[in-house]
Design an enzyme around this catalytic site. Structure first.
Site, PDB file in Angstrom:
ATOM      1  N   GLU A 125      32.522  36.541 130.143  1.00  0.00           N
ATOM      2  CA  GLU A 125      32.840  38.134 130.957  1.00  0.00           C
ATOM      3  C   GLU A 125      32.277  37.505 132.493  1.00  0.00           C
ATOM      4  OE1 GLU A 125      29.009  40.315 130.169  1.00  0.00           O
ATOM      5  OE2 GLU A 125      29.739  39.575 128.402  1.00  0.00           O
ATOM      6  N   GLU A 160      24.562  36.884 124.776  1.00  0.00           N
ATOM      7  CA  GLU A 160      23.749  36.673 125.429  1.00  0.00           C
ATOM      8  C   GLU A 160      22.212  36.390 124.953  1.00  0.00           C
ATOM      9  OE1 GLU A 160      23.923  38.685 128.900  1.00  0.00           O
ATOM     10  OE2 GLU A 160      25.552  38.107 129.386  1.00  0.00           O
ATOM     11  N   TRP A 193      23.877  45.863 138.584  1.00  0.00           N
ATOM     12  CA  TRP A 193      22.543  45.461 137.895  1.00  0.00           C
ATOM     13  C   TRP A 193      22.120  44.234 138.986  1.00  0.00           C
ATOM     14  CZ3 TRP A 193      23.270  40.707 137.950  1.00  0.00           C
ATOM     15  CH2 TRP A 193      24.139  39.739 137.493  1.00  0.00           C
TER      16      TRP A 193
HETATM   17  C1  GLA Z   1      26.310  41.109 130.301  1.00  0.00           C
HETATM   18  C2  GLA Z   1      26.333  41.634 129.177  1.00  0.00           C
HETATM   19  C3  GLA Z   1      27.317  42.905 129.711  1.00  0.00           C
HETATM   20  C4  GLA Z   1      27.390  43.908 130.549  1.00  0.00           C
HETATM   21  C5  GLA Z   1      27.110  42.630 131.364  1.00  0.00           C
HETATM   22  C6  GLA Z   1      26.710  43.224 132.804  1.00  0.00           C
HETATM   23  O1  GLA Z   1      26.970  40.070 130.841  1.00  0.00           O
HETATM   24  O2  GLA Z   1      26.767  40.653 128.314  1.00  0.00           O
HETATM   25  O3  GLA Z   1      27.441  43.383 127.900  1.00  0.00           O
HETATM   26  O4  GLA Z   1      25.852  44.744 129.836  1.00  0.00           O
HETATM   27  O5  GLA Z   1      25.958  42.307 131.575  1.00  0.00           O
HETATM   28  O6  GLA Z   1      27.424  42.715 133.996  1.00  0.00           O
END
Ligand code: GLA
Length: 690
Positions: A326, A177, A334
């Site tokens: 993901e 990311e 979060w």
């Molecule tokens: C992001 C990160 C992950 C994790 C997720 C949690 O997408 O890439 O490592 O922290 O958020 O939602």
């Protein structure tokens, strides 16, 4: 389930015999990973090895066929400078392989070890206030720093040399990311060099940015600041373009060394973030083999239009199928309220992903580390080693992916409608919103949603893409027009396409300055009309005409029809006096093609009617058949076959009538009507490819 598990064992047994019973060694043959993959993020470095076997067994039982491993594990892979330990990782890859599970390896560069940033503090990013970041979180690195790039390349090289020919490794995810930028002096100087390369001379830069305004004129390159809020629009856009190219070169630094040490069958990707606009994803995606993104709902529930458009956006990066690298196992940690998706919604979302062209859906994460910042995040197993309630739903997805894989293999979405999306335009509007509620993504989705309901498939593409296969091309908020974009759009219309420009189109040039012509700038002549004035709206304004009785919200452009053959589609009702009775939307036939301009941000009813009109006039038809509200159709086409994924998000049970009998691969039955409860899914095959 039993059948597919048996098959998998046979396949892995075959692999094992080729490699001499050692699944971890180099594999000469092509791997045979399933076409549709269920995956999860697994962090073996966080656990004693004795724990791995029970995790992998539970994964296998769930139908997991891919784990993402390695991202963030730098301190374990290189405990001190130049001393690498990848043996544990090789054991993890092999252990997963014994359970029929392939691996995607992440380079760990989003989480530098403490020794690294302590020894080379310049590798830590600098905040805007001049403070250096510190160890203890992640993404604290300076992406422009040469030392960081050197060390990142070395760890990527070590990994690639070890795993680049491992048959169990499907591919690579670089970093994680991309997001944080650095404002240190080195980065600023690189930005100034970048400007020099782009503009050549200061005279040119000063002219293109109109720096006579507010005495901004530069007489030396090192005077140009990094300004990210209220700077000159040319400076703001240049900074974003520099950031995009810096991420590209940051990525290429690792990508080149992986590519030169790995088999071509291993793909290289990174996990992007949907609508995130920190950099131009078209710039960064060009060197990748595969686009992938992290698809989180956060608070609330799946918004199929906004999320679906983000899938189509991601598919547009490489113009082919993509991966969901993901996604949330129920809930995240979060959001403001980390509510769970409802029972059945995770499965419905997985099929929504596949329908939009994902070939893998991977859950973050398998189990929670016992300590660390994300203890509350959703997982698939608990700390006690037993499944959480969602596990059985994931298991169902695993069974269904295995069952439908052969039908879905080699299929991709294909659309009659394209929506154009540009980071330059989004940024340009964000910096000068003119109405604080104006959100360019919402604007795009306001067109996408009703058009998708009609056509059942949309491609989201950059404005420079090839357009000639589309019946309808819609450009909502294409604010920044380069000459190349203008030429592409004009040719599309002249060759018989229907181009619809949404509000705020064609206002800016390639340096984010005003076009010398009124909106839509270089397309005024083709349109035979123009925008006379734009108005930010504090209260909605009525719009009447071909789109029924609707309202303009947030934004209204007063249009004029100059040429005789321009038709007015809709007019404003009583408003501020200026808009009263004036054109809100105009259209003109150009040979076999057509160009339309819609100057009002229409409410939902107006957009639905506008989408209906656009589709009818352009000959756009539903991919399958009209379906009840709340039911989504996702077509995927392959050689001589079509697969239609149907998912219902309707509150009540709904029935869909199919144009011809089709086989539902999920239960093997031939159906001409399909009844779906809320979150129900059907995967229908037809040999009648479109
Ligand atoms: C992001 C990160 C992950 C994790 C997720 C949690 O997408 O890439 O490592 O922290 O958020 O939602």
């Amino acid at each position: 389930m039993n059948g597919s598990r048996l098959q998998r064992r046979v396949h892995f047994a075959a692999l094992a015999s080729i490699v001499g019973l050692c699944l971890c060694s180099a594999m000469p043959s092509q791997n045979a990973a399933p076409p549709i993959l269920l995956g999860t993020a697994w962090y073996p470095e966080q656990w004693p090895e004795a724990q791995w076997e029970s995790d992998l067994s539970l994964m296998e039982k769930a139908g997991v066929r891919m784990v993402r491993v390695g991202e963030f594990a730098w301190s374990r892979m290189e405990p001190s400078e130049g001393h690498y330990d990848l043996d544990w990782l090789e054991r993890a890859v092999a252990a997963a392989g014994k359970h029929g599970i392939y691996t995607v390896l992440g380079t760990p560069t989003a989480a530098p070890p403490a020794w690294l940033t302590q020894k080379y503090p310049e590798t830590l990013l600098m905040e805007r206030d001049g403070r250096r970041a510190e160890h203890g979180n992640r993404q604290q690195f300076n992406w422009a720093n040469p030392k960081y790039r050197e060390l990142s390349r070395q760890i990527a090289e070590q990994m690639a040399k070890r795993f680049g020919r491992n048959a169990l490794v499907l591919g690579w995810q670089i970093d994680n990311e991309y997001a944080e930028v650095s404002y240190d002096p080195e980065t600023r100087s690189q930005f100034q060099q970048w400007l020099k390369a782009r503009y050549g001379t200061l005279d040119n830069l000063n002219a293109r940015w109109t720096t006579a305004y507010w005495s901004q004129t530069y007489s030396s390159w090192d005077q140009v600041p990094i300004e990210t809020d209220y700077g000159n629009p040319g400076l703001l856009l240049s900074w974003k373009r520099f950031v995009s190219e810096a991420w590209r070169s940051y990525q290429k630094n690792q990508l080149d060394v992986i590519r030169s040490n790995s088999d071509r069958r291993q793909f290289i990707t990174t996990n992007m973030m949907g609508w995130f606009d920190g950099y131009d994803h078209y710039t960064v995606a060009q060197d990748l083999d595969l686009a992938a993104w992290d698809d989180y709902v956060g608070a609330g529930h799946l918004d199929t239009a906004r999320n679906g458009a983000a899938h189509d956006l991601t598919r547009g990066f490489k113009q082919k199928n993509f991966w969901v690298m993901e996604t949330q196992p129920g809930f995240v940690n979060w959001a403001e309220i980390n509510n769970s998706l409802d029972k059945g919604e995770v499965r419905a979302m997985a099929w929504h992903d596949i329908g939009h062209g994902a070939d893998a859906v991977s859950y973050w994460q398998w189990r929670s580390a016992l300590n660390g910042q994300e203890e509350y995040h959703g997982t698939l197993v608990g700390t006690d080693d037993t499944p959480v309630p969602l596990y059985s739903e994931i298991q169902q997805i695993g069974r269904e992916f295995a069952r439908t894989g052969p039908a879905l293999a080699g299929t991709s979405p294909r659309s009659e409608v394209a929506i154009l999306h540009s980071y330059d335009s989004r940024w340009a509007i964000q910096w000068q919103k003119h109405n604080k509620n104006y959100d360019p993504v919402e604007e795009l989705v306001s067109y996408y949603k009703p058009l998708r309901a009609i056509s059942q498939s949309i491609d989201v593409l950059p404005p420079t893409a090839r357009l000639d296969t589309y019946k309808l091309v819609v450009a909502p908020g294409l604010n920044v027009f380069s000459e190349t974009i203008a030429k592409n759009l004009i040719e599309y219309v002249q060759q018989g396409g229907h181009l619809v420009l949404g509000q705020r189109s064609g206002m800016k040039d390639d340096d984010n300055g005003l076009q010398p012509a009124r909106q839509p700038g270089p397309l005024v002549e083709l349109l035979g009309g123009r925008v006379e004035q734009y108005y930010a709206l504090a209260v909605p304004v009525p719009v009447v005409g071909k789109f029924g009785s609707a309202q303009a919200k947030l934004w209204a452009e007063l249009l004029s029809a100059k040429a005789d053959d321009v038709a007015v589609l809709a007019r404003y009702g009583k408003s501020n006096g200026w808009l009263d009775g004036q054109p809100a939307a105009i259209t003109r036939r150009v040979g076999k093609g057509r160009i339309t301009y819609i100057g009002a941000w229409l409410d939902d009813a107006g957009m639905a009617a506008a989408a209906k009109w656009m589709s009818e006039v352009s000959g756009v038809k539903p991919a399958l058949a009209p379906v009840p509200d709340g039911v989504e159709v996702y077509p995927r086409y392959g050689e001589g076959k079509a697969v239609y994924v149907l998912v219902s998000f309707a509150k009540r049970k709904e029935t869909v009538t199919l144009p011809v009998p089709m086989v539902d691969v999920l239960d093997g039955a031939t159906k001409q009507t399909v009844t779906l409860p809320r979150f129900g899914v059907a995967v229908l095959t037809s040999s009648q490819a479109k």
